[in-house]
Motif scaffolding. Structure first.
Motif, PDB file in Angstrom:
ATOM      1  N   ASN A 222      22.854 -20.844 -16.694  1.00  0.00           N
ATOM      2  CA  ASN A 222      22.506 -20.213 -15.414  1.00  0.00           C
ATOM      3  C   ASN A 222      21.034 -19.839 -15.494  1.00  0.00           C
ATOM      4  N   ASP A 223      20.203 -20.610 -14.819  1.00  0.00           N
ATOM      5  CA  ASP A 223      18.763 -20.360 -14.832  1.00  0.00           C
ATOM      6  C   ASP A 223      18.437 -19.467 -13.622  1.00  0.00           C
ATOM      7  N   TRP A 224      18.502 -18.161 -13.838  1.00  0.00           N
ATOM      8  CA  TRP A 224      18.264 -17.189 -12.769  1.00  0.00           C
ATOM      9  C   TRP A 224      16.889 -17.435 -12.148  1.00  0.00           C
ATOM     10  N   SER A 225      16.788 -17.277 -10.839  1.00  0.00           N
ATOM     11  CA  SER A 225      15.559 -17.607 -10.128  1.00  0.00           C
ATOM     12  C   SER A 225      15.243 -16.553  -9.077  1.00  0.00           C
ATOM     13  N   ALA A 226      13.981 -16.135  -9.040  1.00  0.00           N
ATOM     14  CA  ALA A 226      13.493 -15.219  -8.003  1.00  0.00           C
ATOM     15  C   ALA A 226      12.787 -16.074  -6.957  1.00  0.00           C
ATOM     16  N   ARG A 227      13.485 -16.389  -5.874  1.00  0.00           N
ATOM     17  CA  ARG A 227      12.987 -17.372  -4.930  1.00  0.00           C
ATOM     18  C   ARG A 227      11.726 -16.910  -4.192  1.00  0.00           C
ATOM     19  N   ASP A 228      11.599 -15.613  -3.941  1.00  0.00           N
ATOM     20  CA  ASP A 228      10.405 -15.152  -3.242  1.00  0.00           C
ATOM     21  C   ASP A 228       9.179 -15.234  -4.151  1.00  0.00           C
ATOM     22  N   LEU A 229       9.337 -14.896  -5.425  1.00  0.00           N
ATOM     23  CA  LEU A 229       8.229 -15.072  -6.368  1.00  0.00           C
ATOM     24  C   LEU A 229       7.893 -16.560  -6.508  1.00  0.00           C
ATOM     25  N   GLN A 230       8.932 -17.371  -6.602  1.00  0.00           N
ATOM     26  CA  GLN A 230       8.749 -18.813  -6.783  1.00  0.00           C
ATOM     27  C   GLN A 230       8.010 -19.433  -5.599  1.00  0.00           C
ATOM     28  N   ALA A 231       8.389 -19.063  -4.372  1.00  0.00           N
ATOM     29  CA  ALA A 231       7.788 -19.681  -3.190  1.00  0.00           C
ATOM     30  C   ALA A 231       6.296 -19.388  -3.088  1.00  0.00           C
ATOM     31  N   TRP A 232       5.869 -18.201  -3.560  1.00  0.00           N
ATOM     32  CA  TRP A 232       4.461 -17.815  -3.465  1.00  0.00           C
ATOM     33  C   TRP A 232       3.632 -18.444  -4.581  1.00  0.00           C
ATOM     34  N   GLU A 233       4.226 -18.646  -5.747  1.00  0.00           N
ATOM     35  CA  GLU A 233       3.433 -19.056  -6.912  1.00  0.00           C
ATOM     36  C   GLU A 233       3.502 -20.541  -7.246  1.00  0.00           C
ATOM     37  N   TYR A 234       4.507 -21.282  -6.733  1.00  0.00           N
ATOM     38  CA  TYR A 234       4.799 -22.582  -7.346  1.00  0.00           C
ATOM     39  C   TYR A 234       3.800 -23.675  -6.999  1.00  0.00           C
ATOM     40  N   VAL A 235       3.009 -23.525  -5.947  1.00  0.00           N
ATOM     41  CA  VAL A 235       1.949 -24.484  -5.657  1.00  0.00           C
ATOM     42  C   VAL A 235       0.633 -23.921  -6.192  1.00  0.00           C
ATOM     43  N   PRO A 236      -0.131 -24.647  -7.047  1.00  0.00           N
ATOM     44  CA  PRO A 236       0.024 -26.071  -7.346  1.00  0.00           C
ATOM     45  C   PRO A 236       0.650 -26.389  -8.700  1.00  0.00           C
ATOM     46  N   LEU A 237       0.976 -25.391  -9.535  1.00  0.00           N
ATOM     47  CA  LEU A 237       1.375 -25.710 -10.907  1.00  0.00           C
ATOM     48  C   LEU A 237       2.873 -25.582 -11.177  1.00  0.00           C
ATOM     49  N   GLY A 238       3.673 -25.208 -10.191  1.00  0.00           N
ATOM     50  CA  GLY A 238       5.102 -25.194 -10.408  1.00  0.00           C
ATOM     51  C   GLY A 238       5.651 -23.858 -10.844  1.00  0.00           C
ATOM     52  N   PRO A 239       6.917 -23.812 -11.299  1.00  0.00           N
ATOM     53  CA  PRO A 239       7.600 -22.549 -11.619  1.00  0.00           C
ATOM     54  C   PRO A 239       6.895 -21.764 -12.719  1.00  0.00           C
ATOM     55  N   PHE A 240       6.925 -20.447 -12.564  1.00  0.00           N
ATOM     56  CA  PHE A 240       6.314 -19.560 -13.557  1.00  0.00           C
ATOM     57  C   PHE A 240       7.142 -18.270 -13.609  1.00  0.00           C
ATOM     58  N   LEU A 241       6.653 -17.177 -13.034  1.00  0.00           N
ATOM     59  CA  LEU A 241       7.356 -15.897 -13.144  1.00  0.00           C
ATOM     60  C   LEU A 241       8.679 -15.886 -12.388  1.00  0.00           C
ATOM     61  N   GLY A 242       8.803 -16.719 -11.380  1.00  0.00           N
ATOM     62  CA  GLY A 242      10.047 -16.782 -10.636  1.00  0.00           C
ATOM     63  C   GLY A 242      11.209 -17.324 -11.444  1.00  0.00           C
ATOM     64  N   LYS A 243      10.921 -17.907 -12.619  1.00  0.00           N
ATOM     65  CA  LYS A 243      11.958 -18.509 -13.457  1.00  0.00           C
ATOM     66  C   LYS A 243      12.021 -17.927 -14.860  1.00  0.00           C
ATOM     67  N   SER A 244      10.947 -17.335 -15.334  1.00  0.00           N
ATOM     68  CA  SER A 244      10.811 -17.070 -16.766  1.00  0.00           C
ATOM     69  C   SER A 244      11.437 -15.772 -17.240  1.00  0.00           C
ATOM     70  N   PHE A 245      12.026 -14.977 -16.360  1.00  0.00           N
ATOM     71  CA  PHE A 245      12.506 -13.644 -16.750  1.00  0.00           C
ATOM     72  C   PHE A 245      13.847 -13.685 -17.464  1.00  0.00           C
ATOM     73  N   ALA A 246      14.701 -14.684 -17.183  1.00  0.00           N
ATOM     74  CA  ALA A 246      16.000 -14.754 -17.872  1.00  0.00           C
ATOM     75  C   ALA A 246      16.688 -16.080 -17.572  1.00  0.00           C
ATOM     76  N   THR A 247      17.302 -16.647 -18.588  1.00  0.00           N
ATOM     77  CA  THR A 247      18.181 -17.809 -18.469  1.00  0.00           C
ATOM     78  C   THR A 247      19.384 -17.543 -19.365  1.00  0.00           C
ATOM     79  N   SER A 248      20.589 -17.610 -18.801  1.00  0.00           N
ATOM     80  CA  SER A 248      21.807 -17.319 -19.562  1.00  0.00           C
ATOM     81  C   SER A 248      22.489 -18.609 -19.997  1.00  0.00           C
ATOM     82  N   VAL A 249      23.041 -18.608 -21.220  1.00  0.00           N
ATOM     83  CA  VAL A 249      23.784 -19.770 -21.711  1.00  0.00           C
ATOM     84  C   VAL A 249      25.167 -19.341 -22.180  1.00  0.00           C
ATOM     85  N   SER A 250      26.095 -20.265 -22.071  1.00  0.00           N
ATOM     86  CA  SER A 250      27.465 -20.004 -22.507  1.00  0.00           C
ATOM     87  C   SER A 250      27.536 -19.936 -24.027  1.00  0.00           C
ATOM     88  N   PRO A 251      28.554 -19.269 -24.581  1.00  0.00           N
ATOM     89  CA  PRO A 251      28.587 -19.037 -26.027  1.00  0.00           C
ATOM     90  C   PRO A 251      29.064 -20.206 -26.874  1.00  0.00           C
TER      91      PRO A 251
END
Length: 402
Positions: A222-251
């Motif tokens: 589950n790659d948690w995403s902050a869509r409002d942060l992502q929409a403002w920052e992703y152009v021109p270099l792509g995902p950054f803070l909108g994605k990097s805060f947490a990603t959960s994996v199964s055990p």
């Protein structure tokens, strides 16, 4: 097929035997194999049978085992299959069966690097329509290469870890300037993750036909995403803070060998891909996810029709000479199907928040504090049976004060 009692409907039958890391009471974390509603504590069983490398199962991560490579992975799987099928091993194994309800599961491996792809055509099309409504939904490169980005290995967390609502810059469409604060459009991404065992050499690409030599198995992501942060920052270099805060994996890491019967041929790719992305037997897996929000089933994304195969993702990741390391994780990107009830993110399920879900009479758009999301998955096989991948869960908690 096994002398161990396995409840009906269990995801972990005697031919699955995924590996994970558990903690029992105040004991040190170590490696176990899941079967039914129990765990086989592998270190003492391997020691009792004088298995070479028994000490690897006493480690707090799977990395040392993953580094052994495919011949050792297959030999270990054959040993595990024999343990649960051969009643002669009962006296050795039974004292080391622990109820899964009595342990806490840990992050199964130490993550070296993390890459997130964007491999679902349906998801990429949906987001293209939402983010760029006046343009073609797919950018010109999308069907020529598996689009991806490098994420943060240090923020990958075990299932059950609370997710702190991230803060950052966001800019409303009608605002003249950005503001700073907690994300208002917090989301999930349903993904399949691939766990690298055997490293590669810097400067030497990994071919599509070498996929199974390097990848041990899969986890739910589950790659948690902050869509409002992502929409403002992703152009021109792509995902950054909108994605990097947490990603959960199964055990539990389910091996490719256990998944083999669920492999399906890769669909037609048009236009034809470049030679380094072609292979003799490119496949995906017939996996179906289930997404639950606060216990309510809201989506069932299918994986089998994803556009780019995992072998192509690995080949593209390394085609420039980049190496992979033991413990690397690369994920498929959001998995979405054609149906509305097959979308793998809330931005798609609610179409940007404009069509909220109604659960028990209440509207749900993006995630609120206190919401809990659980993603589970099953792999289907030609004989009609299913093999479980377990589940990954996380609960949203409020932004922490600065």
């Amino acid at each position: 097929m096994s002398w161990i009692d396995i409840p009906d409907g269990s995801p972990f039958g005697p031919d699955n035997l995924p590996l994970g890391v558990f903690r029992h009471g105040d004991e040190e974390p170590r490696v176990g194999a899941a079967i039914g509603d129990q765990i086989i504590d592998l270190a003492p069983v391997a020691s009792a049978q004088m298995l070479d490398g028994a000490q690897l199962f006493a480690q707090p991560s799977l990395n040392a085992f993953l580094a052994l490579g495919r011949p050792a992975w297959r030999a270990t799987r054959d040993w595990l299959l024999d343990l649960v099928r051969n009643s002669a091993d009962r006296d050795t194994v039974e004292p080391h069966l622990i109820p899964r309800s009595a342990v806490s599961m840990q992050l199964p491996f130490e993550v070296a690097d993390y890459v997130d792809f964007y491999a679902s055509e349906q998801h990429a099309t949906n987001l293209g329509r939402l983010f760029r409504p006046d343009s073609e939904p797919l950018l010109p490169n999308w069907k020529h290469l598996p689009v991806g980005y490098h994420g943060r290995a240090g923020t990958i967390v075990a299932s059950g870890t609370d997710i702190v609502r991230p803060s950052g810059q966001r800019k409303a469409p009608d605002a003249s300037a950005p503001t700073y604060g907690p994300s208002r459009r917090l989301d999930i991404e349903v993904e399949l993750g691939y766990v690298v065992g055997t490293p590669s050499t810097l400067g030497k690409p990994v071919s599509v036909d070498e996929f199974e030599d390097h990848v041990y198995g899969v986890v739910i992501v589950n790659d948690w995403s902050a869509r409002d942060l992502q929409a403002w920052e992703y152009v021109p270099l792509g995902p950054f803070l909108g994605k990097s805060f947490a990603t959960s994996v199964s055990p539990w890491v389910v091996s490719l060998d256990a998944l083999a019967a669920s492999a399906v041929p890769l669909g037609v790719q048009d236009p034809p891909v470049l030679p380094y992305l072609r292979g003799r037997h490119l496949t995906n897996y017939d996996i179906t996810f289930e997404v639950r929000l606060n216990g309510h089933l809201v989506s069932s994304p299918p994986y089998r029709d994803i556009y780019w195969s995992p072998a192509q993702m690995l080949a593209h990741l390394t085609v420039n000479g980049a190496s992979v390391r033991t413990g690397d994780l690369y994920a498929s990107g959001t998995v979405s199907g054609a149906g509305k009830d097959q979308r793998g993110s809330f931005i798609e399920l609610t179409w940007g928040g404009r069509e909220p879900l109604v659960l028990d009479g209440e509207e749900h758009g993006f995630l609120e504090d206190g919401d809990e999301v659980t993603i589970s998955a099953w792999a289907s096989r030609p004989d009609g049976s299913r093999l479980g991948l377990g589940e990954v869960t996380g609960r949203i908690i409020p932004t922490q004060p600065t």
